[in-house]
Enzyme design. Sequence first.
Site, PDB file in Angstrom:
ATOM      1  N   PHE A   1       0.859  -1.187   0.000  1.00  9.68           N
ATOM      2  CA  PHE A   1       0.000   0.000   0.000  1.00  9.68           C
ATOM      3  C   PHE A   1       0.888   1.228   0.000  1.00  9.68           C
ATOM      4  O   PHE A   1       1.740   1.389   0.882  1.00  9.68           O
ATOM      5  CB  PHE A   1      -0.934   0.027   1.219  1.00  9.68           C
TER       6      PHE A   1
ATOM      7  N   LYS B   1       2.882   9.806   8.570  1.00 11.97           N
ATOM      8  CA  LYS B   1       2.202   9.351   9.798  1.00 11.97           C
ATOM      9  C   LYS B   1       2.771   9.913  11.098  1.00 11.97           C
ATOM     10  O   LYS B   1       2.359  10.962  11.545  1.00 11.97           O
ATOM     11  CB  LYS B   1       2.183   7.826   9.815  1.00 11.97           C
TER      12      LYS B   1
ATOM     13  N   ASP C   1       9.445   2.692   1.603  1.00  6.03           N
ATOM     14  CA  ASP C   1       8.278   3.407   2.127  1.00  6.03           C
ATOM     15  C   ASP C   1       8.199   3.104   3.621  1.00  6.03           C
ATOM     16  O   ASP C   1       7.789   2.030   4.038  1.00  6.03           O
ATOM     17  CB  ASP C   1       7.029   2.923   1.372  1.00  6.03           C
TER      18      ASP C   1
HETATM   19  C1  LIG Z   1       3.029   2.177   3.892  1.00  2.38           C
HETATM   20  C2  LIG Z   1       2.116   3.328   3.566  1.00  2.38           C
HETATM   21  N1  LIG Z   1       2.415   4.104   2.528  1.00  2.38           N
HETATM   22  C3  LIG Z   1       1.630   5.159   2.212  1.00  2.38           C
HETATM   23  C4  LIG Z   1       0.492   5.462   2.924  1.00  2.38           C
HETATM   24  C5  LIG Z   1      -0.355   6.629   2.552  1.00  2.38           C
HETATM   25  O1  LIG Z   1      -0.255   7.624   3.522  1.00  2.38           O
HETATM   26  P1  LIG Z   1      -1.359   8.786   3.621  1.00  2.38           P
HETATM   27  O2  LIG Z   1      -2.635   8.151   4.057  1.00  2.38           O
HETATM   28  O3  LIG Z   1      -0.783   9.756   4.626  1.00  2.38           O
HETATM   29  O4  LIG Z   1      -1.463   9.407   2.259  1.00  2.38           O
HETATM   30  C6  LIG Z   1       0.150   4.654   4.015  1.00  2.38           C
HETATM   31  C7  LIG Z   1      -1.084   4.916   4.783  1.00  2.38           C
HETATM   32  O5  LIG Z   1      -1.633   4.058   5.426  1.00  2.38           O
HETATM   33  C8  LIG Z   1       0.984   3.552   4.339  1.00  2.38           C
HETATM   34  O6  LIG Z   1       0.701   2.748   5.371  1.00  2.38           O
END
Ligand SMILES: Cc1ncc(COP(=O)(O)O)c(C=O)c1O
Length: 397
Positions: A138, A252, A223
């Site tokens: 994700f 986050k 990420d």
């Molecule tokens: C691993 C990862 N990447 C990207 C995102 C996207 O972040 P945002 O919701 O702040 O756009 C998330 C959100 O849950 C995530 O867990």
Amino acid sequence: MNSEDIKEGEAKALCRTYARYPLAVSRGQGTKLITPEGRVYTDLLAGIAVCNLGHSHPELVEVICSQAAKLIHVSNLFYQEEQVSLARRLLGTSHLERVFFCNSGAEANEGAIKLARRYMREGRGQERFEIITLSGSFHGRTLATLTATGQDKIKTGFGPLPEGFITVPFADLAAMEAAISERTAAVLVEMIQGEGGVRPLPEDYARDLAALCAKRGVLLIVDEIQTGVGRTGKFWAHQHLGLTPDIVTVAKGLAGGLPMGAVMCSEEVSKGFPPGSHGTTFGGNALISAVADKVIEIIERDDLCGRAARMGDWLRERLEGLKARFPDRIVDVRVHGLMIGIELAQPGADVWKALLEQGFILNLTQDTVLRLLPPLVITQEELEAFVVALESILSAL
Ligand SMILES: Cc1ncc(COP(=O)(O)O)c(C=O)c1O
């Protein structure tokens, strides 16, 4: 407003994007969340890995108030001391050398994708643009990041999707080797897939992948949006394996609940962001930067990374005990500091609901995985109370 007023008001006015928990929250204090009617819950989710210091941490409240009275926002047309101070502190946690501030995780990954592509063209003079990601991943919900995401349900109805993305099976090095070509700019991975069910990259795979990227001249983007900022027991999850990615994205937990993301990169890769190439109005404004600076200061001062590791070790033992007791109900226990997945043999909605009724807020992902991302200040007593509640719910099934 009471909880019912809030629910009714939302039903008429907000887009219906969110499947809400049956709960309104009006106050947070430390590790507790409180409804308008005064019911107190133990928060084992921390706003989805965001409020690492707990809610309304007095030092964060203090810095929010004092910085707001001094300067909130002035745009990226101006130099700002708060950004410099934060950049130094954030880079001090990492092997990386430069940072770009933005507003969310998706925006951080979007920035990383842009950086990788433009670095290949301007830094190396190579026409490499493809981004390879893993199934189950994700990476966000903008058009580029949902295309990068290895889960079809996130993409439904949003086509046509941008070109230049390939998803390969999780932890399959041969598939990755076959997918990398002279068009590949970068491989983008989570060290532990969060939304994907708290699934860590196998260690050998992660090391081999890093070596493969280096050998084939491909950038490695990690990420760390969910795993970063101390969550897994080190400041960054890739540090457990001694990896040195070319780009790291974070969001986050970075600003303790205020919206912030960042793209960190090496000096060399930063050539992909020459002046005027990328930007955002709010990114790293004075208020958010001051708060993030304080968040990292407190994490380091209070050794919250070490604390997350110790709490995780303790909880792993307790959960392994539960698994041994209920081998037909718990399939797997995955504990990485305070990033915790308890995989159930059956869909877990009933267990999740029963835990909520007993006062524990957590998350259910991929239907069967109870996911805990508690504040890093959660106490052993609170985790013990959760284990006891889970034990009683599993024995009553
Ligand atoms: C691993 C990862 N990447 C990207 C995102 C996207 O972040 P945002 O919701 O702040 O756009 C998330 C959100 O849950 C995530 O867990």
